[in-house]
Scaffold this motif. Structure first.
Motif, short mmCIF file in Angstrom:
data_model
loop_
_atom_site.label_atom_id
_atom_site.label_comp_id
_atom_site.label_asym_id
_atom_site.label_seq_id
_atom_site.Cartn_x
_atom_site.Cartn_y
_atom_site.Cartn_z
N GLU A 156 87.00 13.70 19.70
CA GLU A 156 85.93 12.76 20.06
C GLU A 156 85.87 11.71 18.96
OE1 GLU A 156 81.28 13.44 21.01
OE2 GLU A 156 81.86 13.91 18.96
N LEU A 157 85.88 10.46 19.36
CA LEU A 157 85.74 9.41 18.34
C LEU A 157 84.50 8.58 18.69
CD1 LEU A 157 87.67 7.87 15.97
CD2 LEU A 157 87.31 6.08 17.67
N LEU A 158 83.58 8.52 17.76
CA LEU A 158 82.37 7.72 17.96
C LEU A 158 82.54 6.38 17.27
CD1 LEU A 158 79.57 10.37 17.20
CD2 LEU A 158 80.53 9.74 19.43
N MET A 159 82.52 5.32 18.06
CA MET A 159 82.57 3.98 17.50
C MET A 159 81.15 3.63 17.03
SD MET A 159 85.67 2.76 17.72
CE MET A 159 85.81 0.99 18.00
N PRO A 160 81.01 2.59 16.20
CA PRO A 160 79.66 2.22 15.75
C PRO A 160 78.68 2.05 16.92
CG PRO A 160 81.30 0.93 14.57
CD PRO A 160 82.05 1.74 15.59
N GLN A 161 79.21 1.51 18.02
CA GLN A 161 78.34 1.30 19.18
C GLN A 161 77.89 2.63 19.77
OE1 GLN A 161 81.31 0.08 18.57
NE2 GLN A 161 81.11 -2.14 18.48
N ASP A 162 78.79 3.64 19.73
CA ASP A 162 78.41 4.97 20.22
C ASP A 162 77.35 5.58 19.32
OD1 ASP A 162 80.41 4.75 22.20
OD2 ASP A 162 81.93 5.45 20.77
N ILE A 163 77.54 5.36 18.01
CA ILE A 163 76.59 5.91 17.04
C ILE A 163 75.21 5.28 17.26
CG2 ILE A 163 76.04 6.02 14.58
CD1 ILE A 163 79.12 6.22 14.10
N GLU A 164 75.24 3.97 17.52
CA GLU A 164 73.97 3.28 17.79
C GLU A 164 73.29 3.88 19.03
OE1 GLU A 164 74.21 -0.98 18.42
OE2 GLU A 164 72.04 -1.15 18.24
N ALA A 165 74.09 4.10 20.07
CA ALA A 165 73.51 4.62 21.31
C ALA A 165 72.98 6.04 21.12
CB ALA A 165 74.56 4.58 22.42
N MET B 35 70.74 3.99 15.57
CA MET B 35 70.91 3.21 14.35
C MET B 35 71.41 1.81 14.73
SD MET B 35 72.91 6.16 12.36
CE MET B 35 72.08 7.54 11.57
N ALA B 36 70.68 0.78 14.32
CA ALA B 36 71.06 -0.59 14.69
C ALA B 36 72.49 -0.87 14.26
CB ALA B 36 70.11 -1.59 14.05
N GLY B 37 73.31 -1.31 15.20
CA GLY B 37 74.70 -1.66 14.90
C GLY B 37 75.56 -0.46 14.58
N GLY B 38 75.00 0.73 14.65
CA GLY B 38 75.74 1.92 14.29
C GLY B 38 75.90 2.05 12.78
N ASN B 39 75.14 1.26 12.04
CA ASN B 39 75.19 1.36 10.58
C ASN B 39 74.28 2.49 10.15
OD1 ASN B 39 74.15 0.77 7.78
ND2 ASN B 39 75.74 -0.78 7.95
N TRP B 40 74.86 3.47 9.42
CA TRP B 40 74.06 4.67 9.19
C TRP B 40 72.97 4.47 8.15
CZ3 TRP B 40 79.32 6.58 7.54
CH2 TRP B 40 79.45 6.66 6.17
N HIS B 41 72.90 3.28 7.57
CA HIS B 41 71.78 2.96 6.68
C HIS B 41 70.66 2.24 7.44
CE1 HIS B 41 73.85 4.20 3.04
NE2 HIS B 41 74.90 3.54 3.43
N ALA C 25 62.69 11.57 19.68
CA ALA C 25 63.21 11.29 21.01
C ALA C 25 64.23 12.33 21.47
CB ALA C 25 63.83 9.90 21.03
N ALA C 26 64.97 12.89 20.52
CA ALA C 26 66.01 13.85 20.89
C ALA C 26 65.37 15.19 21.27
CB ALA C 26 66.97 14.05 19.73
N ASP C 27 66.20 16.13 21.78
CA ASP C 27 65.60 17.41 22.17
C ASP C 27 65.45 18.35 20.98
OD1 ASP C 27 68.25 17.35 22.22
OD2 ASP C 27 68.56 18.37 24.13
N ARG C 28 65.99 17.98 19.83
CA ARG C 28 65.68 18.71 18.61
C ARG C 28 65.70 17.74 17.43
NH1 ARG C 28 71.39 21.78 17.38
NH2 ARG C 28 70.33 22.36 15.47
N PRO C 29 64.92 18.03 16.41
CA PRO C 29 64.84 17.07 15.31
C PRO C 29 66.06 17.16 14.40
CG PRO C 29 63.46 18.97 14.85
CD PRO C 29 64.03 19.19 16.22
N GLY C 30 66.26 16.13 13.61
CA GLY C 30 67.34 16.17 12.62
C GLY C 30 68.16 14.89 12.56
N GLY C 31 68.12 14.07 13.62
CA GLY C 31 68.87 12.81 13.59
C GLY C 31 70.34 13.03 13.28
N ALA C 32 70.81 12.32 12.27
CA ALA C 32 72.24 12.35 11.94
C ALA C 32 72.67 13.71 11.39
CB ALA C 32 72.55 11.25 10.93
N ALA C 33 71.72 14.58 11.06
CA ALA C 33 72.07 15.89 10.52
C ALA C 33 72.14 16.95 11.61
CB ALA C 33 71.04 16.31 9.46
N ILE C 34 71.76 16.59 12.83
CA ILE C 34 71.80 17.59 13.91
C ILE C 34 73.24 18.02 14.13
CG2 ILE C 34 71.41 18.02 16.37
CD1 ILE C 34 69.26 15.89 16.30
#
Lengths: 398, 518
Positions: free
Chosen positions: B440-449, B453-459, B34-43
């Protein structure tokens, strides 16, 4: 609103018809049903049964669980929930259906009333709101327990069409499993040609405030044929003759069963005729497909005709070599067929090949002593009793 | 149109690992991201690109060796800037404790000999247990059912490994298996800094406090990871975490995976109870007989498939997957090198003064509140790439615990969380506030968005004993397959969980290749 914390002070509630039934209940025999007190016998069970089969009977249906299901997604929802194809059920019609859990094991059976394009009433024995609500996820549908909102009354027996006509409700054109509406004291009386007796009969649905006037109108109209209030004992006898099953009497719902081998699939309760695999996904579909394809059902549900005249309640069934092959769930001496009849679970394949026949181990209590009877049983067709009058339209006048 | 044997949804590390493994197994694979480049959390950008370009993940410790070797990552531009990173347990007074080597093989700083010996014994024991659990990570979880396709040989080896612990150690293993980490640390150690950093590591990324049951098991899982061939080591990739994503993407492409970025899947096509393709938000449809989702299980099953195709009990299980994120991510650009009272900035810095500090920080989230004194792990990537004292620096921190359900609303909570975090930072690095040019501070909800990741849980689902192994994400789908024929799960929400690892994706691909006829 009433303070719900005091609910324990009245552990059983009374139904909208209680006043009349209590007055008629000369034996004062009551039993709980879904949180309500209901009559088992009022005066004499045999006489009450006789009214069901020969004249007209009134039975209080109020405690039956009723869910009102509405919304544009109601048909899709009910198709996902239940076994039959709901899109084939016309408006103002009723069908008998059942529903399963993920494993394809029965949760309950019941009647589904289609009151409008997107309005249904699901009537059943057990409560299922959490299951129904969770099944609604992803569907545009709303579900409400409407048990208290509708007073239900079952009018059963060969004279019932005549009684209704006498009471001012012309049901002559009403076919089996169809619904009609009649004005009654400024409200609407809904009548469905349904019942639990296998006889000619109707179920009447009215707002609770008009329950007693309706009762009085029917009693008056039926006085000519000796209409009688009946209790659950008489009804149970009639339903066994009709071959109908009762949840928690003939099978344990999958969500209540504690023992692993007590749950039953539609194949194991002879309800597989309901399953419509072509309608799309429904609860338990994958498990049921697998059961169909691998013939993995372990049980069969059968009707038995047993020699002798002692009801074989909960008898263990054996083959000719003393091997346990089944269990009776409901049994009765049937007055109308003059035989000892039973409904039973039988372990496959003994339902088709029990070497040396099927034997029921019956314990007859005779003056404090049990007498053990080994009675020969034979699998017969269900229902045991199916008079043509139950389906005749217009109904005959008796 | 080109035809594919399999479509993989989600181009994070698991999606790329899965797609590559499937391709190497002879499948023609389309990978949709979905993102403009692959990698997810490693981008992530390189060191120069500022705070907002920093990747979600900032350390490597779980990278699956099968993925590393199988994807030839070294041939595609991946290398380490630092392996075997040390950890500094920061003290507000400058009395730091440094844990050197994997999982603190040696300790430097003021510490009693008793604690040194006790830690050596405890560490050895924990690593032995972790080692016994390592083979599980590369295994499809077993199921108790006929024809479950269990890897009996692999299971027998694990059983033998546990058996080899000996009777007394096995008994000790069983005692510790479900215990909370605080009890173990308090039994064996006395130093507050050491207990604090270990308690913090045990609950990092989970929704557990150090006194929550089974928090030790989550720590063992962490110790079962590896970096650069060393068990329980921490490493930093050269050029930032983004290079892992880039190397994986290059490897996937080189192996023949067709990668399409900017392709958000709206739903999975189900026809006759089979997954037959996917429909993108643009309306484009792709078809393949095998659909693999590296999106989280909740999102995959409830949104992409839809409840109506599933049984009610199954939907209940899916909705009940617990996926509360407790970690916030802080990214700061600094105008100059910060000073954590002399701590070596090329180590991982942990602010968790004692067990109760970690537990207290967790307590707040239970009530939807922001902890007054959050605990955190800090990595300063620029310290490894040779930036001088007056050069700009970047600081990346995982801050715990952020409320997954903030009582006063997200914006207020985010602001408060940032303020409280900066307050704790200031205590440990006086003057750091004046160096901040961007934060910049990413809250779990920001991480989810941002990362889905459901709930912003990185697992993609909490890692705790009731959601691990054959219970991950829940029993019915623990073997990567789903009730819908042709649909498979491959996200971190499946066994063995998250981190920049690729293990779940690789396992799923192995399972698919063994179960789907060519």
């Amino acid at each position: 609103m009433k303070d719900l914390r005091h609910h324990f002070e009245a552990p059983l509630r009374t139904t909208a018809f209680h006043e009349r039934i209590a007055a008629a209940n000369v034996l004062n025999e009551w039993a709980p049903w879904a949180g309500y007190t209901t009559a088992t016998v009022l005066e004499d069970a045999e006489t009450e049964y006789t009214a069901i089969r020969n004249t007209a009977s009134l039975y209080d249906l109020c405690p039956m669980i009723k869910y009102r299901i509405t919304g544009s997604g109601a048909v899709d929802y009910l198709n996902r929930l239940t076994l039959r194809d709901v899109s084939r059920l016309p408006v103002d019609a009723v069908h008998y259906t059942a529903w399963c859990d993920d494993q394809g094991k029965l949760l309950d059976d019941g009647t589904l009333f289609r009151l409008g394009e997107t309005e249904f009433l699901l009537c059943c024995q057990e409560r299922h709101l959490p299951w129904l609500a969770d099944s609604a996820i992803g569907f545009d549908v709303s579900i409400r327990d409407a048990t208290d909102e509708i007073a239900g009354l079952s009018l059963q027996g060969p004279c019932t069409a005549a009684v209704l006509t006498e009471a001012g409700f012309d049901v002559s054109a009403l076919k089996p499993f169809r619904i009609a509406r009649y004005p009654f004291q400024g409200s609407t009386l809904t009548i469905s040609r349904t019942g639990f007796t296998g006889d000619l009969g109707y179920e009447l649905w009215i707002e609770p405030g008009l329950a007693l006037p309706l009762w009085d109108r029917l009693m008056e109209a039926g006085s000519y044929c000796g209409i009688r209030t009946v209790g659950s004992t008489a009804l149970n006898l009639a339903r066994i003759e009709a071959g109908f099953i009762t949840t928690n009497a003939d099978f344990v719902p999958a969500d209540q069963a504690v023992r692993e081998d007590r749950v039953r699939s539609p194949y194991e309760m002879a309800l597989d005729w309901m399953i419509d695999f072509g309608k799309g996904h429904f609860n338990g579909r994958r498990a049921l497909l697998k059961e169909r394809d691998t013939q993995s059902g372990e049980w069969a549900f059968v009707a038995l005709d047993i020699e002798g005249n002692v009801a074989a309640d909960h008898a263990i069934l054996y083959d000719g070599r003393d091997r346990e092959i089944g269990q009776v769930t409901s049994a009765a001496w049937s007055p109308v067929t003059k035989s000892s009849i039973a409904l039973a679970h039988m372990r496959r394949p003994y339902d088709t090949k029990a070497k040396g026949g099927i034997w029921a181990e019956i314990y007859a209590l005779r003056e404090l002593h049990y007498v053990k009877l080994m009675m020969k049983a034979e699998i017969v067709a269900r229902p045991f009793f199916a008079p043509p009058r139950r389906r005749a339209t217009p109904p005959g006048r008796f | 149109m080109q035809s594919f044997d399999a479509i993989v949804i989600g181009g994070g590390t698991n999606g790329m690992a899965c797609a590559t493994r499937l391709t190497k197994g002879g499948k023609r694979v389309l990978l949709l991201d979905a993102a403009d480049r692959p990698g997810g959390a490693a981008i992530g950008g390189d060191g120069a690109s500022g705070a907002s370009q920093m990747p979600l993940a900032h350390l490597l410790m779980m990278l699956d060796p099968r993925v590393h070797a199988g994807m030839d990552l070294d041939q595609h531009g991946f290398s380490y800037a630092a392996t075997d990173l040390a950890t500094t347990a920061l003290s507000a007074t400058g009395d730091h404790l440094v844990l050197e080597g994997p999982a603190g093989a040696s300790l430097s700083g003021s510490l009693s000999d008793t604690d040194r010996d006790a830690w050596a014994t405890l560490r050895k024991r924990l690593l032995t247990y972790a080692e016994a659990l390592v083979p599980f990570r590369a295994l499809t979880p077993p199921r108790i059912a006929r024809k479950a396709g269990n890897d009996m040989l692999g299971l027998a080896k694990i059983g033998l490994g546990l058996r080899r612990l000996g009777r007394d150690e096995f008994r000790e293993f069983l005692r510790l298996f479900l215990i909370n980490v605080a009890d173990v640390l308090e039994d064996d150690l006395t130093d507050e800094r050491l207990r604090g950093v270990l308690a913090f590591d045990a609950v990092l990324g989970s929704w557990l406090g150090p006194r929550s049951p089974n928090s030790l098991l989550v720590y063992l899982n962490r110790l079962a990871g590896e970096a650069a061939g060393t068990r329980a080591a921490l490493a930093l990739p050269k050029g930032g975490m983004g290079t892992v994503a880039d190397a994986m993407a290059r490897s996937a492409a080189a192996s023949g995976v067709t990668l399409q970025s900017g392709a958000r899947v709206e739903r999975i096509l189900i026809e006759d109870d089979r997954a037959t393709g996917v429909v993108l938000t643009t309306g484009e449809t792709y078809r393949a007989p095998t659909i693999v989702s590296a999106a989280g299980p909740k999102q995959t099953l409830l949104e992409l498939v839809g409840a109506r195709h599933l049984d009610t009990g199954f939907v209940r299980h899916t909705r009940n997957i617990r996926s509360r994120g407790g970690a916030a991510k802080l990214h700061i650009a600094l105008t100059a090198r910060p000073d954590f009272r002399g701590a070596d900035l090329a180590t991982r810095l942990v602010i968790a003064p004692d067990i109760n500090a970690v537990e207290t920080a967790f307590n707040a989230t239970k009530y939807g509140e922001v902890p007054e004194r959050p605990v955190m792990e800090i990595v300063i990537p620029t310290a490894h790439e040779g930036a001088g004292a007056d050069d700009p620096h970047l600081l990346s921190a995982i801050v715990q615990f952020a409320p997954h359900d903030p009582r006063d609303g997200l914006d207020k909570a985010r602001k408060q969380m940032l303020a409280n975090t900066l307050g704790v930072l200031e205590d440990h690095a006086p003057g750091i506030g004046g160096l901040i040019s961007e934060s910049e501070l990413l809250m779990p909800q920001d991480i989810e968005a941002r990362y889905g990741m459901a709930g912003g849980n990185w697992h993609h689902g909490e890692l705790s004993v009731e959601q691990m192994l054959f219970l991950r994400p829940f029993a019915d789908v623990a073997q990567y397959s789903t009730p819908i024929a042709g649909l498979w799960l491959a996200s971190a929400g499946s066994h063995p969980g998250g981190g920049i690892s690729g293990a779940a994706g690789w396992n799923a691909a192995e399972r698919i290749l063994s179960r789907v006829a060519a």
